[in-house]
Scaffold this active site. Structure first.
Site, short mmCIF file in Angstrom:
data_model
loop_
_atom_site.label_atom_id
_atom_site.label_comp_id
_atom_site.label_asym_id
_atom_site.label_seq_id
_atom_site.Cartn_x
_atom_site.Cartn_y
_atom_site.Cartn_z
N GLU A 12 -12.51 5.26 4.76
CA GLU A 12 -12.08 5.97 5.97
C GLU A 12 -13.35 6.43 6.68
O GLU A 12 -13.80 7.57 6.53
CB GLU A 12 -11.16 7.12 5.57
CG GLU A 12 -9.89 6.59 4.90
CD GLU A 12 -9.19 7.59 3.99
OE1 GLU A 12 -9.62 8.76 3.97
OE2 GLU A 12 -8.24 7.19 3.30
N HIS A 49 -3.99 15.98 -3.51
CA HIS A 49 -4.39 16.16 -2.12
C HIS A 49 -4.21 17.60 -1.63
O HIS A 49 -4.59 17.92 -0.50
CB HIS A 49 -3.59 15.21 -1.22
CG HIS A 49 -4.03 13.78 -1.31
ND1 HIS A 49 -4.26 13.15 -2.51
CD2 HIS A 49 -4.30 12.85 -0.35
CE1 HIS A 49 -4.64 11.90 -2.28
NE2 HIS A 49 -4.67 11.69 -0.97
N ASN A 88 0.90 11.89 5.07
CA ASN A 88 0.20 11.09 6.06
C ASN A 88 0.75 11.42 7.44
O ASN A 88 1.97 11.40 7.65
CB ASN A 88 0.43 9.62 5.73
CG ASN A 88 -0.75 8.74 6.11
OD1 ASN A 88 -0.58 7.56 6.31
ND2 ASN A 88 -1.94 9.30 6.19
N PHE A 90 -2.19 7.37 11.81
CA PHE A 90 -2.59 8.69 11.33
C PHE A 90 -3.88 9.18 11.98
O PHE A 90 -4.24 10.34 11.85
CB PHE A 90 -2.81 8.63 9.81
CG PHE A 90 -3.69 7.49 9.39
CD1 PHE A 90 -5.04 7.48 9.67
CD2 PHE A 90 -3.16 6.40 8.71
CE1 PHE A 90 -5.86 6.42 9.29
CE2 PHE A 90 -3.96 5.34 8.33
CZ PHE A 90 -5.32 5.35 8.62
N ARG A 141 -13.34 33.39 45.54
CA ARG A 141 -12.99 32.38 46.52
C ARG A 141 -12.59 31.04 45.90
O ARG A 141 -11.75 30.32 46.43
CB ARG A 141 -14.18 32.19 47.47
CG ARG A 141 -13.94 31.20 48.57
CD ARG A 141 -15.04 31.16 49.64
NE ARG A 141 -16.33 31.64 49.28
CZ ARG A 141 -17.46 30.94 49.45
NH1 ARG A 141 -17.42 29.72 49.93
NH2 ARG A 141 -18.62 31.47 49.14
N TYR A 171 0.82 -1.21 0.00
CA TYR A 171 0.00 0.00 0.00
C TYR A 171 0.86 1.26 0.00
O TYR A 171 1.79 1.41 0.79
CB TYR A 171 -0.93 0.03 1.23
CG TYR A 171 -1.69 1.34 1.32
CD1 TYR A 171 -2.73 1.60 0.45
CD2 TYR A 171 -1.33 2.32 2.24
CE1 TYR A 171 -3.41 2.81 0.50
CE2 TYR A 171 -2.00 3.53 2.30
CZ TYR A 171 -3.04 3.77 1.43
OH TYR A 171 -3.70 4.97 1.47
N TYR A 197 -17.95 33.23 44.66
CA TYR A 197 -17.17 32.11 44.11
C TYR A 197 -16.08 32.57 43.14
O TYR A 197 -15.02 31.97 43.04
CB TYR A 197 -18.08 31.12 43.39
CG TYR A 197 -18.92 30.25 44.28
CD1 TYR A 197 -18.94 30.41 45.66
CD2 TYR A 197 -19.72 29.25 43.73
CE1 TYR A 197 -19.72 29.60 46.47
CE2 TYR A 197 -20.50 28.43 44.53
CZ TYR A 197 -20.51 28.61 45.89
OH TYR A 197 -21.28 27.81 46.69
#
Length: 498
Positions: free
Chosen positions: A414, A84, A196, A329, A283, A54, A280
């Protein structure tokens, strides 16, 4: 400029801070080079076997079953970077891109990515000469890696895309010579290894964590100033209270409040008053800010681990001559860390806004309404507090966890993603808001202290007061508030320590 040598797993918080701040000359330690070369040799051997591996001789994502011929492997890596590079939006900031360059170089230095030393050194050359790729901020779902942002980063190495050089946006081909580089030709696996990984989301989160530390420090200091300005008690910061609960951050923060307030004549002036307890927002500062500090520490441990790890796919193991496909990834750890930081940022701002509102209210503060004389004619800090409330409310929406969202990508290959890149990116908008909230409180607390003159606060708080007054004078009558807020917000971004 002497080089700082980096070893796999050797990145620490000071080095990351230096990298974000400006150009830095880094080099890969000699001890890592043999492993880097072994991983490259392993990829070459795998190619020579003509077996499908791959990302080396196959397509990507849903196209992983498509075999690529040996004479097209170089084109495959180039096409990957080009296809990409699909991000949109404003360019990521210079500190983030610097961190991306460092993290992207450090990952293949582990020797399991199959990336040549020449490529790693080219990333470090861009960093050293502050040649910063133009990386659009939107387009990553945080798995399968930060593909679009890292594609824009890698594109500059092969001469495509754009980069900033001395603040000017120029083509990659014009930018490379400024770093002493020529366009690279990527070998098998190298394009995929560069694209990646979690380096964009991690860089965004690390830069946010660095900014948050300064905003947190300023919020502690300003919170202490507000305690004294409101004639609050320092008893809630007594270590005995926090020791019996045992929360580490809470106890550490209480000590810092004690340090800020030590030696205050203003506190001594009302030590025997009849008031029993403060609101608060005064404090419970150690309990709230201490919890934030614990979340910050936890996030840092996750982010440092991620910065020092390897998150591309597949990984090549030269000792076994294998390429193993996995899912490093997937940026879920970064997404969770960023979501936890978002909670801390929102709460720091929420508590600060409440302290500002308390100072505005004469019933609670025993100070003039909206901290101005001649109220009615003058509105004083009335709308500054409204701005603070608007920012705090906006942070509540932004604090919604990003990591619980997921949309499948790549034709359902994915099918679960982390959204880490957005989780980390939105932290900066939240930090902008919280720095503004704390800046407004600083202005209000300094104004409140002025009403108590000639009584003085502690030496540390008086120095904090003087630091603000060097840029913003006391509000005697209404004037344009926006410049005052901008000046105070910039001081908050610088931090405040004893």
């Amino acid at each position: 400029m002497d080089s700082t040598f980096i070893t796999p797993g050797g990145l620490d918080q000071p080095l990351l801070a230096r990298t974000a701040a400006g150009s830095l000359k880094l080099a890969i330690a000699e001890s890592a080079k043999a492993g880097i070369q072994a991983s490259v040799d392993c990829v070459r051997a795998l190619v020579a076997r003509h077996e499908p591996v791959y990302g080396i001789n196959t397509g990507f994502g849903k196209l992983a079953q498509t075999r690529i011929a040996d004479d097209q492997l170089v084109q495959l890596q180039k096409n990957l970077v080009l296809s990409h590079s699909a991000g949109i939006g404003a360019p990521m900031s210079a500190p983030v891109v610097r961190l991306m360059l460092l993290l992207k170089a450090a990952s293949p230095a582990h020797g399991v990515s199959g990336v040549r030393l020449e490529v790693i050194e080219a990333l470090l050359a861009l960093l050293a000469h502050d040649v910063l790729p133009v990386v659009p901020e939107k387009g990553s779902v945080g798995a399968s890696g930060d593909l679009a942002p890292l594609s824009h980063l890698a594109g500059v190495l092969i001469g495509v895309g754009e980069a900033f050089v001395n603040g000017r946006r120029v083509s990659a081909l014009d930018a490379l010579p400024h770093a002493g580089l020529k366009p690279l030709t990527l070998g098998p696996k190298e394009g995929l290894a560069l694209l990646n990984g979690t380096q964009a989301s991690t860089a965004l989160a690390i830069h946010a964590a660095l900014r948050l530390q300064r905003v947190f420090d300023a919020a502690l200091a300003v919170g202490a100033m507000t305690v004294d300005a409101a004639k609050g008690s320092d008893t809630p910061f007594d270590d005995r209270i926090h020791a019996v609960r045992g929360q580490k951050g809470q106890r550490a923060v209480a000590a810092r409040y004690r340090d800020w307030l030590a030696g205050s004549a203003l506190r001594a002036s009302h030590i025997d008053c009849e008031k029993v307890q403060d609101p608060y927002c005064l404090r419970c500062q150690p309990q709230v800010m201490g919890a934030c500090l614990d979340q910050m520490a936890h996030a840092w441990s996750i982010l440092l681990t991620e910065a020092n790890g390897v998150s591309d796919n597949p990984l090549v193991f030269a000792d076994a001559m294998e390429a193993l496909s996995g899912g490093n990834f997937h940026a879920e750890p970064v997404a969770f860390a960023a979501d936890n930081l978002a909670l801390a940022i929102a709460e720091i701002g929420a508590l600060s806004e409440r302290r500002t509102a308390m100072l505005m209210d004469p019933v609670l503060s025993n100070l003039p309404a909206f901290l101005v004389e001649n109220g009615g004619l003058n509105s004083g800090f009335m709308i500054a507090q409204v701005t603070s409330a608007a920012l705090a409310s906006e942070n509540k929406s932004l604090a919604h966890p990003a990591s619980v969202d997921s949309l499948p990508t790549s034709a359902n290959q994915e099918d679960h993603v982390s959204m880490a890149t957005y989780a980390a990116r939105r932290l900066h908008q939240m930090l902008d808001n919280t720095a503004g909230i704390v800046g407004i409180e600083w202005l209000a607390a300094a104004q409140a202290l002025d009403f108590h003159r000639p009584l003085r606060s502690s030496p540390a708080i008086e120095a904090l007061h003087a630091r603000l007054r060097a840029q913003v004078p006391r509000l005697v009558e209404d004037r344009l508030m926006a410049p005052d807020i901008a000046a105070a917000t910039a001081l908050v971004e610088e931090g405040a320590t004893l």
